[in-house]
Scaffold this motif. Structure first.
Motif, PDB file in Angstrom:
ATOM      1  N   PHE A 177       0.829  -1.205   0.000  1.00  0.00           N
ATOM      2  CA  PHE A 177       0.000   0.000   0.000  1.00  0.00           C
ATOM      3  C   PHE A 177       0.863   1.253   0.000  1.00  0.00           C
ATOM      4  CE2 PHE A 177      -1.698   3.396   2.681  1.00  0.00           C
ATOM      5  CZ  PHE A 177      -2.774   3.803   1.913  1.00  0.00           C
ATOM      6  N   SER A 178       1.880   1.298   0.859  1.00  0.00           N
ATOM      7  CA  SER A 178       2.709   2.497   0.974  1.00  0.00           C
ATOM      8  C   SER A 178       3.447   2.794  -0.330  1.00  0.00           C
ATOM      9  CB  SER A 178       3.688   2.385   2.146  1.00  0.00           C
ATOM     10  OG  SER A 178       4.666   1.396   1.917  1.00  0.00           O
ATOM     11  N   VAL A 179       3.976   1.766  -0.959  1.00  0.00           N
ATOM     12  CA  VAL A 179       4.695   1.938  -2.234  1.00  0.00           C
ATOM     13  C   VAL A 179       3.726   2.353  -3.339  1.00  0.00           C
ATOM     14  CG1 VAL A 179       5.993   0.693  -4.018  1.00  0.00           C
ATOM     15  CG2 VAL A 179       6.549   0.361  -1.598  1.00  0.00           C
ATOM     16  N   LYS A 180       2.571   1.706  -3.392  1.00  0.00           N
ATOM     17  CA  LYS A 180       1.580   1.983  -4.430  1.00  0.00           C
ATOM     18  C   LYS A 180       1.000   3.389  -4.274  1.00  0.00           C
ATOM     19  CE  LYS A 180      -0.978   0.556  -7.891  1.00  0.00           C
ATOM     20  NZ  LYS A 180      -0.408   0.205  -9.188  1.00  0.00           N
ATOM     21  N   LEU A 181       0.702   3.779  -3.049  1.00  0.00           N
ATOM     22  CA  LEU A 181       0.158   5.116  -2.808  1.00  0.00           C
ATOM     23  C   LEU A 181       1.129   6.194  -3.283  1.00  0.00           C
ATOM     24  CD1 LEU A 181      -1.998   6.987  -1.610  1.00  0.00           C
ATOM     25  CD2 LEU A 181      -0.826   6.760   0.595  1.00  0.00           C
ATOM     26  N   ARG A 182       2.376   6.039  -2.934  1.00  0.00           N
ATOM     27  CA  ARG A 182       3.380   7.024  -3.349  1.00  0.00           C
ATOM     28  C   ARG A 182       3.498   7.073  -4.878  1.00  0.00           C
ATOM     29  NH1 ARG A 182       9.743   7.709  -1.680  1.00  0.00           N
ATOM     30  NH2 ARG A 182       9.940   9.675  -2.773  1.00  0.00           N
ATOM     31  N   ALA A 183       3.513   5.911  -5.513  1.00  0.00           N
ATOM     32  CA  ALA A 183       3.619   5.860  -6.972  1.00  0.00           C
ATOM     33  C   ALA A 183       2.414   6.525  -7.635  1.00  0.00           C
ATOM     34  CB  ALA A 183       3.749   4.414  -7.442  1.00  0.00           C
ATOM     35  N   LEU A 184       1.219   6.240  -7.150  1.00  0.00           N
ATOM     36  CA  LEU A 184       0.016   6.848  -7.732  1.00  0.00           C
ATOM     37  C   LEU A 184       0.018   8.363  -7.548  1.00  0.00           C
ATOM     38  CD1 LEU A 184      -2.631   4.233  -6.536  1.00  0.00           C
ATOM     39  CD2 LEU A 184      -1.985   4.685  -8.920  1.00  0.00           C
ATOM     40  N   ARG A 185       0.421   8.799  -6.358  1.00  0.00           N
ATOM     41  CA  ARG A 185       0.483  10.238  -6.087  1.00  0.00           C
ATOM     42  C   ARG A 185       1.457  10.927  -7.030  1.00  0.00           C
ATOM     43  NH1 ARG A 185       4.111  13.122  -3.522  1.00  0.00           N
ATOM     44  NH2 ARG A 185       5.072  11.397  -2.375  1.00  0.00           N
ATOM     45  N   LYS A 186       2.635  10.327  -7.183  1.00  0.00           N
ATOM     46  CA  LYS A 186       3.645  10.936  -8.056  1.00  0.00           C
ATOM     47  C   LYS A 186       3.211  10.913  -9.522  1.00  0.00           C
ATOM     48  CE  LYS A 186       7.688  10.571  -5.222  1.00  0.00           C
ATOM     49  NZ  LYS A 186       8.779  11.447  -5.576  1.00  0.00           N
ATOM     50  N   GLN A 187       2.519   9.843  -9.952  1.00  0.00           N
ATOM     51  CA  GLN A 187       2.017   9.780 -11.333  1.00  0.00           C
ATOM     52  C   GLN A 187       1.070  10.945 -11.627  1.00  0.00           C
ATOM     53  OE1 GLN A 187       0.155   5.960 -11.852  1.00  0.00           O
ATOM     54  NE2 GLN A 187       2.097   4.874 -12.017  1.00  0.00           N
ATOM     55  N   MET A 188       0.349  11.380 -10.618  1.00  0.00           N
ATOM     56  CA  MET A 188      -0.581  12.499 -10.790  1.00  0.00           C
ATOM     57  C   MET A 188       0.091  13.847 -10.575  1.00  0.00           C
ATOM     58  SD  MET A 188      -4.221  11.187  -9.340  1.00  0.00           S
ATOM     59  CE  MET A 188      -5.105  12.479 -10.201  1.00  0.00           C
ATOM     60  N   GLY A 189       1.379  13.828 -10.235  1.00  0.00           N
ATOM     61  CA  GLY A 189       2.112  15.076 -10.031  1.00  0.00           C
ATOM     62  C   GLY A 189       1.705  15.825  -8.773  1.00  0.00           C
ATOM     63  N   VAL A 246      -0.603  12.355   8.140  1.00  0.00           N
ATOM     64  CA  VAL A 246      -1.207  11.024   8.040  1.00  0.00           C
ATOM     65  C   VAL A 246      -0.782  10.391   6.720  1.00  0.00           C
ATOM     66  CG1 VAL A 246      -3.395   9.766   7.853  1.00  0.00           C
ATOM     67  CG2 VAL A 246      -3.153  11.612   9.527  1.00  0.00           C
ATOM     68  N   LEU A 247      -0.866  11.161   5.650  1.00  0.00           N
ATOM     69  CA  LEU A 247      -0.452  10.667   4.335  1.00  0.00           C
ATOM     70  C   LEU A 247       1.025  10.275   4.350  1.00  0.00           C
ATOM     71  CD1 LEU A 247      -1.873  10.422   1.521  1.00  0.00           C
ATOM     72  CD2 LEU A 247      -0.583  12.438   0.914  1.00  0.00           C
ATOM     73  N   SER A 248       1.846  11.077   4.967  1.00  0.00           N
ATOM     74  CA  SER A 248       3.272  10.768   5.064  1.00  0.00           C
ATOM     75  C   SER A 248       3.492   9.449   5.801  1.00  0.00           C
ATOM     76  CB  SER A 248       3.993  11.904   5.795  1.00  0.00           C
ATOM     77  OG  SER A 248       5.351  11.577   5.993  1.00  0.00           O
ATOM     78  N   ASN A 249       2.787   9.249   6.892  1.00  0.00           N
ATOM     79  CA  ASN A 249       2.917   8.004   7.649  1.00  0.00           C
ATOM     80  C   ASN A 249       2.434   6.809   6.847  1.00  0.00           C
ATOM     81  OD1 ASN A 249       4.098   8.300  10.380  1.00  0.00           O
ATOM     82  ND2 ASN A 249       2.560   9.911  10.529  1.00  0.00           N
ATOM     83  N   TRP A 250       1.388   6.976   6.055  1.00  0.00           N
ATOM     84  CA  TRP A 250       0.944   5.884   5.185  1.00  0.00           C
ATOM     85  C   TRP A 250       2.040   5.537   4.189  1.00  0.00           C
ATOM     86  CZ3 TRP A 250      -4.375   8.393   3.763  1.00  0.00           C
ATOM     87  CH2 TRP A 250      -5.298   8.155   4.779  1.00  0.00           C
ATOM     88  N   GLU A 251       2.632   6.569   3.561  1.00  0.00           N
ATOM     89  CA  GLU A 251       3.675   6.321   2.562  1.00  0.00           C
ATOM     90  C   GLU A 251       4.937   5.725   3.167  1.00  0.00           C
ATOM     91  OE1 GLU A 251       4.526   9.514  -0.124  1.00  0.00           O
ATOM     92  OE2 GLU A 251       2.474   9.571  -0.885  1.00  0.00           O
ATOM     93  N   LEU A 252       5.199   6.009   4.413  1.00  0.00           N
ATOM     94  CA  LEU A 252       6.358   5.434   5.095  1.00  0.00           C
ATOM     95  C   LEU A 252       6.063   4.032   5.613  1.00  0.00           C
ATOM     96  CD1 LEU A 252       7.562   8.565   7.094  1.00  0.00           C
ATOM     97  CD2 LEU A 252       8.713   7.492   5.141  1.00  0.00           C
ATOM     98  N   GLY A 253       4.815   3.614   5.537  1.00  0.00           N
ATOM     99  CA  GLY A 253       4.438   2.297   6.029  1.00  0.00           C
ATOM    100  C   GLY A 253       4.361   2.231   7.538  1.00  0.00           C
ATOM    101  N   ASN A 254       4.231   3.388   8.184  1.00  0.00           N
ATOM    102  CA  ASN A 254       4.170   3.420   9.648  1.00  0.00           C
ATOM    103  C   ASN A 254       2.851   2.883  10.193  1.00  0.00           C
ATOM    104  OD1 ASN A 254       6.732   4.452   9.808  1.00  0.00           O
ATOM    105  ND2 ASN A 254       6.060   6.564   9.959  1.00  0.00           N
ATOM    106  N   PHE A 255       1.781   3.081   9.446  1.00  0.00           N
ATOM    107  CA  PHE A 255       0.510   2.488   9.827  1.00  0.00           C
ATOM    108  C   PHE A 255      -0.403   2.382   8.619  1.00  0.00           C
ATOM    109  CE2 PHE A 255       0.183   6.980  11.128  1.00  0.00           C
ATOM    110  CZ  PHE A 255      -0.951   7.395  10.452  1.00  0.00           C
TER     111      PHE A 255
END
Length: 78
Positions: free
Chosen positions: A15-27, A43-52
């Protein structure tokens, strides 16, 4: 939608890897995406870091925003 379930460590990582990739694809920046989704950027940062893991509701919001399935976002196959 069914019972809430806990995501495995592997699903949180995917999830964390995919979320970051999708976000970056959208600029989008983390702050930009957080404004669009209605969640604080930390919260978004913690999701992307895989913290929770996101809540079931947040996961649904993210899937809707990016037009992806939950399975794609957390790395499950049907």
């Amino acid at each position: 939608m069914g019972k809430r379930r806990r995501l495995s460590d592997a699903q949180v990582k995917h999830f964390s890897v995919k979320l970051r990739a999708l976000r970056k694809q959208m600029g989008l920046t983390q702050r930009g995406l957080s404004l669009k989704l209605g969640y604080h950027y930390s919260v978004l940062s913690n999701w992307e870091l895989g913290n929770f893991a996101p809540s079931k509701e947040a996961l649904e919001d993210i899937c809707t925003f990016f037009s992806v399935s939950e399975e794609e976002l957390i790395g499950e196959s049907r």
